[in-house]
Design a protein around this motif. Sequence first.
Motif, PDB file in Angstrom:
ATOM      1  N   TYR A  69      40.442 -20.982  -3.087  1.00 47.43           N
ATOM      2  CA  TYR A  69      41.858 -20.598  -3.082  1.00 47.43           C
ATOM      3  C   TYR A  69      42.009 -19.074  -3.017  1.00 47.43           C
ATOM      4  CZ  TYR A  69      42.696 -25.469  -4.158  1.00 47.43           C
ATOM      5  OH  TYR A  69      42.721 -26.847  -4.089  1.00 47.43           O
ATOM      6  N   CYS A  70      41.186 -18.346  -3.771  1.00 40.25           N
ATOM      7  CA  CYS A  70      41.210 -16.875  -3.720  1.00 40.25           C
ATOM      8  C   CYS A  70      40.461 -16.349  -2.496  1.00 40.25           C
ATOM      9  CB  CYS A  70      40.607 -16.289  -4.996  1.00 40.25           C
ATOM     10  SG  CYS A  70      41.610 -16.615  -6.457  1.00 40.25           S
ATOM     11  N   CYS A 128      35.670 -18.866  -4.764  1.00 43.14           N
ATOM     12  CA  CYS A 128      36.870 -19.675  -5.008  1.00 43.14           C
ATOM     13  C   CYS A 128      37.547 -19.970  -3.674  1.00 43.14           C
ATOM     14  CB  CYS A 128      37.844 -18.950  -5.942  1.00 43.14           C
ATOM     15  SG  CYS A 128      39.400 -19.865  -6.109  1.00 43.14           S
ATOM     16  N   CYS A 134      43.005 -17.775 -10.226  1.00 40.65           N
ATOM     17  CA  CYS A 134      44.188 -18.441  -9.675  1.00 40.65           C
ATOM     18  C   CYS A 134      44.554 -19.701 -10.455  1.00 40.65           C
ATOM     19  CB  CYS A 134      43.943 -18.781  -8.211  1.00 40.65           C
ATOM     20  SG  CYS A 134      42.592 -19.950  -7.975  1.00 40.65           S
ATOM     21  N   HIS A 148      39.064 -22.220 -11.681  1.00 36.66           N
ATOM     22  CA  HIS A 148      39.141 -20.746 -11.696  1.00 36.66           C
ATOM     23  C   HIS A 148      40.177 -20.348 -12.754  1.00 36.66           C
ATOM     24  CE1 HIS A 148      39.329 -16.807  -9.137  1.00 36.66           C
ATOM     25  NE2 HIS A 148      38.744 -16.643 -10.305  1.00 36.66           N
TER      26      HIS A 148
HETATM   27 ZN   LIG Z   1      40.768 -18.656  -7.416  1.00 37.74          ZN
END
Ligand SMILES: [Zn+2]
Lengths: 113, 186
Positions: free
Chosen positions: A8-9, A6, A64, A60
């Motif tokens: 973002y994560c 991911c 998130c 996701h």
């Molecule tokens: Zn994420």
Amino acid sequence: MLLIHCPYCEEDRSELEFRWAGEAHIARPENIAAISDEEFAEYFFLRNNEKGLTYERWRHIHGCGRFFNAARDTVSDRFLTTYKAGMPKQLLPETGASEKTVETYEATEGDAR
Amino acid sequence: MVDSGADLANRTSPLSGFHGGSSTVRLEAAPPAERISLRCRAEDVAALSSALGVDLPVRPKTSASANGRSALWLGPDEWLVIAEENGGLMQAAKNSGALHSATDVSHRNTAILVSGRGAAAAINAGCPQDLSLKVFPVGACSRTVFGKVEIVLLRTGEDAFRVEVWRSFSDYAFGLLAEGAQDAAV
Ligand SMILES: [Zn+2]
């Protein structure tokens, strides 16, 4: 278990936390009321469904919550890269030829064993 | 006088009467808490942090605690803020004066406290995340899955976790944790 990165994560996470969200990089026509039925059908219904390298949106959803884009090989089911929504298409060399194509159910089972 | 019934309206915890665990895992229903689902833009994080009295974390999978409140990073613009009962979170967020969205989810969620040296193994019975201390240290938090339900997991100690779960899913989560606790003790 398939792990998906991911963006973002910033971490590889289990596929169980993700959901597929269709083909990526489809731009909504700016003059949508003015376009023809054929042009609307092209935008709204028709997808490339490519074999090999394909660009998809993923979400996701149990992490998130963000949508992001992924380049995936539909033959090997391998994620080649993932990147944040809004970024331009990440061009990659065609990989289809280098991956072993699995055509049949029997062949898939053979691989699994 | 007709009894209005108002004095009979007692709050019941969705997990009252539940008990489970094993020789290595203790499972408890957490006491009631106040919770908000908070969303805001990056430029408003500082104002909301100071209004809430706890710094909203901006790194993935991290949390912060101060003044009886905990802020858990759920996404790039999303947090779960938990306070002891009647913590005034909605009012505090409003007092920030910053643009935000806050939804009171105090009664949507309940929580299960999982502790003991088998705690991580019990949670891993239904959760795919790596719960080693290196990857999921004390203070780490994440929205994730536990069996068939979504949870928010917070590590409160080396051998202690808080599992936030929707109240209608809580009997399922407690049951699966109890199964995981049994397996962790083998
Ligand atoms: Zn994420």
